[in-house]
Design a protein around this motif. Structure first.
Motif, short mmCIF file in Angstrom:
data_model
loop_
_atom_site.label_atom_id
_atom_site.label_comp_id
_atom_site.label_asym_id
_atom_site.label_seq_id
_atom_site.Cartn_x
_atom_site.Cartn_y
_atom_site.Cartn_z
N GLU A 184 0.82 -1.21 0.00
CA GLU A 184 0.00 0.00 0.00
C GLU A 184 0.86 1.26 0.00
O GLU A 184 0.58 2.21 -0.72
N ALA A 185 1.92 1.27 0.80
CA ALA A 185 2.81 2.43 0.87
C ALA A 185 3.51 2.65 -0.47
O ALA A 185 3.68 3.79 -0.90
N ASN A 186 3.88 1.57 -1.12
CA ASN A 186 4.53 1.67 -2.43
C ASN A 186 3.57 2.27 -3.45
O ASN A 186 3.95 3.13 -4.25
N LEU A 187 2.33 1.84 -3.43
CA LEU A 187 1.32 2.36 -4.34
C LEU A 187 1.09 3.85 -4.09
O LEU A 187 0.99 4.65 -5.04
N GLN A 188 1.02 4.26 -2.85
CA GLN A 188 0.84 5.67 -2.52
C GLN A 188 2.02 6.50 -3.01
O GLN A 188 1.84 7.61 -3.51
N ASN A 189 3.23 5.98 -2.87
CA ASN A 189 4.41 6.69 -3.37
C ASN A 189 4.37 6.84 -4.89
O ASN A 189 4.75 7.88 -5.43
N GLU A 190 3.93 5.79 -5.58
CA GLU A 190 3.81 5.84 -7.04
C GLU A 190 2.79 6.91 -7.46
O GLU A 190 3.02 7.65 -8.42
N ILE A 191 1.67 6.99 -6.76
CA ILE A 191 0.65 8.00 -7.05
C ILE A 191 1.22 9.40 -6.84
O ILE A 191 1.02 10.29 -7.67
N LYS A 192 1.96 9.60 -5.76
CA LYS A 192 2.55 10.90 -5.47
C LYS A 192 3.55 11.30 -6.56
O LYS A 192 3.58 12.45 -6.99
N GLU A 193 4.36 10.35 -7.02
CA GLU A 193 5.32 10.63 -8.09
C GLU A 193 4.61 10.97 -9.39
O GLU A 193 5.01 11.89 -10.11
N LEU A 194 3.55 10.23 -9.69
CA LEU A 194 2.78 10.51 -10.90
C LEU A 194 2.12 11.88 -10.82
O LEU A 194 2.14 12.65 -11.79
N TYR A 235 2.84 14.86 -13.40
CA TYR A 235 1.71 15.40 -14.15
C TYR A 235 1.58 16.91 -13.96
O TYR A 235 1.43 17.66 -14.94
N LEU A 236 1.64 17.38 -12.73
CA LEU A 236 1.50 18.80 -12.47
C LEU A 236 2.63 19.62 -13.10
O LEU A 236 2.40 20.69 -13.67
N MET A 237 3.85 19.10 -12.99
CA MET A 237 4.98 19.81 -13.58
C MET A 237 4.88 19.85 -15.11
O MET A 237 5.12 20.88 -15.73
N LEU A 238 4.49 18.72 -15.70
CA LEU A 238 4.32 18.68 -17.15
C LEU A 238 3.18 19.60 -17.59
O LEU A 238 3.31 20.35 -18.56
N ALA A 239 2.07 19.55 -16.88
CA ALA A 239 0.92 20.39 -17.23
C ALA A 239 1.30 21.87 -17.18
O ALA A 239 0.97 22.64 -18.10
N GLN A 240 2.01 22.27 -16.15
CA GLN A 240 2.42 23.67 -16.03
C GLN A 240 3.37 24.06 -17.16
O GLN A 240 3.22 25.12 -17.77
#
Length: 104
Positions: free
Chosen positions: A2-12, A16-21
């Motif tokens: 679960e912690a690994n999945l949460q870290n992956e979501i945070k990285e994504l 995403y936000l940096m690319l969008a900006q």
């Protein structure tokens, strides 16, 4: 797990936000079409400070979403048997006709 999945979501989220900006700074109209966002959301993303981006990215909720909830659009984007350029143009037209994200 679960912690690994949460870290992956945070990285994504961060990517995403940096690319969008970056996309919105480079070509706002094209970025809005590609991101599927309206002017109000685009304006908010452009104004985000690095700290705000980091805070938003740290959410365990995925901030981006798939735009191909339409079976035809999904088929066009994944079909390699057809002329790729024509399929991409058709998919872009279909995506552009879908509603964009707006503030509630």
């Amino acid at each position: 797990m679960e912690a690994n999945l949460q870290n992956e979501i945070k990285e994504l989220n961060l990517a995403y936000l940096m690319l969008a900006q970056q996309m919105l700074h480079a070509d706002r109209e094209a970025a809005m079409l590609k991101l599927g966002v309206g002017e109000d959301i685009a304006a908010l993303i452009v104004k985000l400070s690095p700290g705000q981006i980091l805070r938003m990215a740290s959410s365990d909720m995925l901030l981006c979403q798939f735009r191909f909830d339409d079976e035809l659009l999904l088929g066009l984007m994944s079909n390699h048997d057809r002329d790729n350029q024509a399929a991409r143009i058709h998919a872009t037209i279909l995506a552009a006709s879908q509603p964009v994200g707006r503030l509630a």
